[in-house]
Design a protein around this motif. Structure first.
Motif, mmCIF file in Angstrom:
data_model
loop_
_atom_site.group_PDB
_atom_site.id
_atom_site.type_symbol
_atom_site.label_atom_id
_atom_site.label_comp_id
_atom_site.label_asym_id
_atom_site.label_seq_id
_atom_site.Cartn_x
_atom_site.Cartn_y
_atom_site.Cartn_z
ATOM 1 N N UNK A 182 0.837 -1.209 0.000
ATOM 2 C CA UNK A 182 0.000 0.000 0.000
ATOM 3 C C UNK A 182 0.872 1.258 0.000
ATOM 4 N N UNK A 183 1.919 1.247 0.802
ATOM 5 C CA UNK A 183 2.800 2.416 0.851
ATOM 6 C C UNK A 183 3.648 2.535 -0.420
ATOM 7 N N UNK A 184 3.994 1.404 -1.021
ATOM 8 C CA UNK A 184 4.783 1.428 -2.251
ATOM 9 C C UNK A 184 4.001 2.044 -3.408
ATOM 10 N N UNK A 188 -3.087 4.392 -4.587
ATOM 11 C CA UNK A 188 -3.830 3.509 -3.682
ATOM 12 C C UNK A 188 -4.908 4.229 -2.882
ATOM 13 N N UNK A 189 -4.866 5.536 -2.837
ATOM 14 C CA UNK A 189 -5.814 6.307 -2.044
ATOM 15 C C UNK A 189 -6.442 7.376 -2.924
ATOM 16 N N UNK A 190 -7.633 7.835 -2.552
ATOM 17 C CA UNK A 190 -8.273 8.923 -3.280
ATOM 18 C C UNK A 190 -9.405 8.438 -4.154
ATOM 19 N N UNK A 191 -9.847 9.322 -5.064
ATOM 20 C CA UNK A 191 -11.028 9.012 -5.860
ATOM 21 C C UNK A 191 -10.763 8.032 -7.005
ATOM 22 N N UNK A 203 -4.296 4.189 8.598
ATOM 23 C CA UNK A 203 -3.906 5.107 9.683
ATOM 24 C C UNK A 203 -3.291 6.377 9.108
ATOM 25 N N UNK A 204 -2.511 6.237 8.050
ATOM 26 C CA UNK A 204 -1.839 7.385 7.439
ATOM 27 C C UNK A 204 -2.624 7.999 6.286
ATOM 28 N N UNK A 205 -3.869 7.659 6.158
ATOM 29 C CA UNK A 205 -4.686 8.184 5.064
ATOM 30 C C UNK A 205 -4.860 9.692 5.198
ATOM 31 N N UNK A 206 -4.849 10.353 4.067
ATOM 32 C CA UNK A 206 -5.063 11.799 4.047
ATOM 33 C C UNK A 206 -6.493 12.166 4.426
#
Length: 160
Positions: free
Chosen positions: A20-22, A27-30, A62-65
């Motif tokens: 996920x971090x790579x 991986x995040x957002x719309x 946990x680190x999601x914006x």
């Protein structure tokens, strides 16, 4: 046996988080192509993988914006959909069919994530669902044959 279960699920969670971090920018957002979602397919082989997948989602979010709300919706989405899959799999034994069901089920339930993004980012629900569901479908459709092939070598069903 309990130590093995714990160790394998911790490894799944760690792999989920690392992937996920790579791929964080996609991986995040719309528009999401969360590559570690392929680990959802592990439940098609053995439901005992669920804690590792859910823990991976939790730590990643946990680190999601988007903040703490992403913990509620992201983890909730995983728990609900994996729980539905485990229930459905009581009636389906064919692994290829299970992988297909997992792909479709996660794609359809992405409305939960679309609802979250609509609440937080004020995005239009339908288009948001279409984008996040499309990304989920692509990842899981590509991931299904990968996990099927890995299973031949690793035997996920009997790993735990």
């Amino acid at each position: 046996m309990k130590i093995k279960l714990l160790a394998v699920n911790a490894t799944v969670a760690a792999l989920y988080v690392a992937l996920a971090f790579a791929v964080k920018p996609i991986a995040f957002g719309e528009l999401q192509f969360r590559i570690p979602e392929i680990f959802n397919h592990l439940i098609a082989f053995n439901p005992l993988f669920m804690p590792g997948v859910v823990l991976g989602v939790f730590i990643s979010n946990i680190n999601s914006e988007l903040g703490p709300i992403d913990l509620v919706f992201g983890v909730g989405h995983s728990v609900i959909t994996l729980g539905l899959a485990i229930f459905i799999f009581k009636f389906v034994s064919n692994i290829k069919v299970r992988l297909a069901i997992m792909t479709v089920l996660f794609t359809l339930t992405m409305f939960i994530i679309a609802f979250e993004l609509t609440l937080v980012l004020k995005l239009p629900f339908f288009w948001t669902w279409l984008f996040v569901a499309g990304g989920e479908f692509v990842v899981l459709a590509i991931g299904a044959p990968i996990m099927y092939t890995l299973n031949k070598r690793l035997d996920f069903k009997n790993m735990l």
